[in-house]
Design an enzyme around this catalytic site. Structure first.
Site, mmCIF file in Angstrom:
data_model
loop_
_atom_site.group_PDB
_atom_site.id
_atom_site.type_symbol
_atom_site.label_atom_id
_atom_site.label_comp_id
_atom_site.label_asym_id
_atom_site.label_seq_id
_atom_site.Cartn_x
_atom_site.Cartn_y
_atom_site.Cartn_z
ATOM 1 N N GLU A 1 4.352 -0.341 4.418
ATOM 2 C CA GLU A 1 3.963 -1.634 4.317
ATOM 3 C C GLU A 1 3.309 -2.227 5.611
ATOM 4 O OE1 GLU A 1 4.197 -1.534 1.255
ATOM 5 O OE2 GLU A 1 6.242 -0.899 0.559
ATOM 6 N N CYS A 2 2.902 -1.471 6.438
ATOM 7 C CA CYS A 2 1.988 -1.880 7.632
ATOM 8 C C CYS A 2 2.973 -2.689 8.607
ATOM 9 C CB CYS A 2 0.788 -2.472 7.242
ATOM 10 S SG CYS A 2 -0.502 -1.759 6.510
ATOM 11 N N ASN A 3 4.269 -2.362 8.059
ATOM 12 C CA ASN A 3 5.474 -3.077 9.184
ATOM 13 C C ASN A 3 6.407 -2.235 9.606
ATOM 14 O OD1 ASN A 3 7.394 -4.945 10.145
ATOM 15 N ND2 ASN A 3 6.473 -6.242 8.917
#
Length: 808
Positions: free
Chosen positions: A693-695
């Site tokens: 999730e781009c995290n």
């Protein structure tokens, strides 16, 4: 209209390295006297002019003033910490509302006094420069016995300012008996010297009106001038009346269409349904528990069908609101109808279509600030391409130095992590921290907090340097597990500033504000990044940086273009940035048609009851989904899901948002493939998201993966869509749970427990396991329904109960 900027062989010394005044020769530097460190103003004997669109509401006149005209008045410690416009406020009556303005005019007439109003903007350089001079007059008893001194902040009362016909800043206006308008004169640093003389002229005869000559001196109006003025006012009234009638017609077209488009009823006009009459017993039980929170008073079913249902099949369920909210049919209809009702041109012009566009854009800026309860005197709204662009703008313009610190929460989005590259490019250091570390730093006992302060302290300088500027960044809600972080941190960071080190807060609100209220008066973050398609789906490619006005001058802008400059030359390295923050920081033409559409998105949010009602609706569904997933069991009694976040926290609604992030477990206890689940879910009609999730900070923390283990994948995992799904790592022999992170000490303890000799490799105490590099994220939003959640739970149980990875 023109924007005047004075240029000569003497220029402010502080601006030598400022991008606002790049290219001035070293010999052209001179120190300006002023009320505060002041950059961005050139002074001159010769004045250059640049054409500027009359669509812009104000012009700023800046020039040179003598020490006596820009005397720094004595301030207390509290005043020094206050913004310039709030100093010596006891000398002034601050206009609080449009009604208050007219009351002051009437009061001055009753008391037979002259009302002098200083019209100012918090971002106006010249307003700041002349303020001490105006304060000298406001405290002079010879003047105060006959003059009532008042101030009006123009960004708070734009409608009133337009009605009064102001076209420049700084400016003062005088009103006499019976509210009669007497004069308007520039309060620019050069002309403010004539203000005392002008006031004495007016006080000698308040029965006449005055005009300002080119030298800044007030002269009595002649009868011929007054006649022409009366004719012009009558013509303006006639035009205003015609314009109002036309605007009303356009508003009707934009709201209702041209007769062929069906208008969508407001939420309050929809028929609510009796929860007790629903046929599904599970929904009936859910409504009995959550009826006060779910569905906007029973409107959600019909509302969903009107706004969303026509675009999704009955078996489709959209559950990816953190990526993008679903846009509503009525928002699209109303936005398109408005665009069809009039012509909207490029705002950088004086054409009627451009004026119309500029008026709409400024109204939307006000709407955005109002939505977040941000005082327009304290905050500016700068449009960007999205939240990422807002973060990039702060990263590339923040006043980094080799002593700066960039501290950020580990659970930040990739776009925040990217800011560190700018910090490193300037020699600054960075540090990723966890929630406990931040709480200890900001609110821990003196010894623990002091230890952290010492570790962050900058090396001592020679005492003549500027303060060191450092930045702390965190998300209001992380986009991985939906954990909400304390907004009280903003106050704690502000309190960490000292005379030598200034700390600023960067709040990434992109995943937060769709379903959570944000009050910037209560939590005055320095920089806030917003993405509008995450709030209401449309328009895309549009965001905002909400920035404290006092911080604008700190930003060191390098690139400039389009309408962000007042003056520029081609052959020489010379340019002057515009005064107004939005104009200065927005390069080129903004996405004006998309900005116009924002109004209809905000209208939909308000129809639902605003962020608090959306928050309650989403929280009820997140609670239910968490309860259902954690109750699923295989036949052997083992759990089917492992959920991340703080859903089980006693005060969960304060610390947990509308994201439910989880792994599905096979009957053997091993994690099932999130890639297989993504594909199968899509085929079944579920719009969900899987992966990191781009995290990476939050993802790897919850999955129990160390950074160095991920770094070994370099060259193997190339991007978000490659085939690398698992990481094979060593864990202790008793490893069994997701998120269990192994440490060196745990390895030694495991070796000790198995009595392995220290010379042994130690494999007896360890085992190789596969750990996933991602998970499954369900994010709920303002149009999510009980049916969405229940359908997902039913599908998970039907497809994965009593299954292992070998079955897929």
């Amino acid at each position: 209209m023109v924007c005047r900027v004075s240029v000569t062989s003497s220029v402010v010394r502080e601006t030598r390295n400022s991008p606002s005044f790049a290219g001035f020769p070293k010999s052209s530097l001179r120190l300006l006297a002023g009320p505060a460190p002041f950059t961005g103003v050139a002074v001159s004997a010769g004045t250059r002019r640049c054409a500027r669109s009359p669509v812009q509401l104000f012009r700023c006149r800046v020039g040179r003033g003598r020490d006596s005209a820009a005397r720094v008045f004595a301030t207390t410690a509290t005043e020094k910490a206050s913004p310039w416009w709030a100093r010596q406020k006891e000398l002034w009556t601050e206009v609080e509302s449009e009604e208050h303005f007219y009351e002051l005019v009437e009061q001055a007439g009753r008391e037979r006094k002259l009302l002098l109003i200083d019209f100012y903007a918090t971002w106006c350089h010249a307003c700041q420069k002349v303020y001490p001079t105006l304060c000298l007059m406001a405290e002079d008893p010879k003047l105060t016995k006959n003059i009532l001194f008042a101030k009006l902040q123009v960004d708070k009362f734009k409608t009133l300012v337009k009605k009064e016909g102001l076209t420049m800043l700084p400016v003062v206006r005088g009103y006499g008996n019976e509210g009669k308008f007497l004069f308007e004169c520039s309060a620019s640093p050069k002309k403010v010297k004539k203000l005392r003389q002008n006031l004495n002229t007016v006080l000698a005869d308040t029965s006449r009106s005055y005009y300002e000559d080119p030298m800044g001196v007030l002269q009595p109006e002649t009868e011929e001038m007054m006649a022409r003025k009366a004719e012009k006012e009558a013509e303006l009234k006639r035009l205003a009346k015609e314009k109002a009638a036309l605007a009303k017609t356009m508003d009707n077209l934009a709201s209702n269409g041209n007769g062929s488009a069906r208008s969508v009823p407001r939420v309050k006009e929809l028929n609510s349904k009796d929860p007790s009459k629903t046929q599904d017993p599970r929904k009936r039980m859910f409504l009995e528990k959550y009826k006060a929170d779910y569905g906007y008073g029973g409107m959600i079913d019909e509302l969903y069908q009107r706004e969303i249902g026509s675009r999704l099949s009955e078996n489709e369920h959209y559950m990816d609101y953190t990526a993008a909210a679903l846009y509503c049919n009525s928002v699209i209809d109303n936005a398109m109808n408005e665009l069809k009702s009039a012509v909207f041109g490029n705002p950088h012009s004086a054409a009627p279509s451009s004026v119309r566009t500029d008026t709409k854009i400024e109204a939307i800026r006000e709407r955005i600030l109002r939505h977040f309860n941000a005082d327009p005197a304290e905050y500016q709204c700068v449009f960007t391409r999205g939240a990422t662009a807002s973060l990039k703008l702060v990263g590339e313009t923040f006043p980094w130095s080799d002593k700066s610190r960039f501290v950020y929460l580990r659970e930040n989005h990739n776009s925040v992590l990217g800011q560190r590259q700018y910090a490193l490019a300037h020699g600054a250091s960075f540090q990723a921290v966890d929630e406990d570390w931040v709480d200890t730093w900001l609110f821990g006992d003196n010894s623990e907090s002091q230890d952290i302060d010492e570790s962050l302290a900058s090396p001592p300088g020679d005492g003549a340097e500027e303060p060191v500027y450092s930045l702390f960044a965190f998300p209001g809600e992380d986009n991985f597990a939906g954990v909400k972080y304390p907004l009280e941190w903003i106050h704690g960071v502000r309190a960490k500033s000292t005379e030598n080190t200034k700390w600023f807060s960067m709040l990434d609100a992109a995943a937060f504000v769709h379903a959570q209220p944000l009050d910037l008066t209560a939590y005055p973050a320095d920089f806030v990044s917003i993405s509008f398609y995450k709030m209401f789906g449309y328009p895309t490619g549009l965001g905002a940086l909400i920035i404290r006005t006092e911080n604008v001058e700190l930003l060191k802008k390098v690139f400039w273009g389009g309408g962000s400059v007042s003056l520029a030359t081609s052959a020489d390295n010379f340019h002057v940035l515009k005064c107004k923050p939005s104009e200065r920081l927005e390069d080129g033409t903004v996405s004006f048609l998309d900005i116009i559409a924002l109004e209809h998105g905000f209208n939909m949010v308000e129809k639902l009851g605003g962020p608090p009602m959306i928050q309650r609706h989403v929280a009820s569904l997140a609670d239910y989904l968490y309860e259902q997933l954690t109750s699923l069991r295989h036949s052997n009694g083992k759990p089917m899901a492992f959920v991340f976040g703080k859903h089980d926290h006693p005060n969960r609604h304060k610390v947990q948002g509308g994201i439910v992030n989880f792994e599905l477990l096979g009957s053997d206890g091993h994690v099932l493939s999130y890639r297989e689940i993504q594909e199968a879910a899509g085929q079944a009609g579920f719009h969900i998201r899987t992966g990191a999730e781009c995290n990476p900070g939050a993802c790897y923390k919850y999955l129990g993966i160390q950074d160095e283990e991920v770094e070994r994948l370099a060259g193997t995992k190339e991007g978000c869509n490659d085939e690398v799904e698992y990481l094979t790592v060593q864990r202790t022999a008793d490893f069994s749970s997701i998120g269990q992170l192994v440490t060196s000490q745990e390895i030694l303890d495991a070796i000790e427990e198995t009595k392995v000799p220290l010379g042994h490799a130690g494999e007896v105490a360890m085992k190789w396991v596969k750990v996933p590099l991602g998970s499954i994220r369900v994010s709920l939003g303002y149009m999510s329904t009980f049916e969405d959640v229940q359908a997902l739970v039913d599908w998970v149980e039907l497809r994965y109960r009593d299954k292992t990875s070998a079955d897929f």
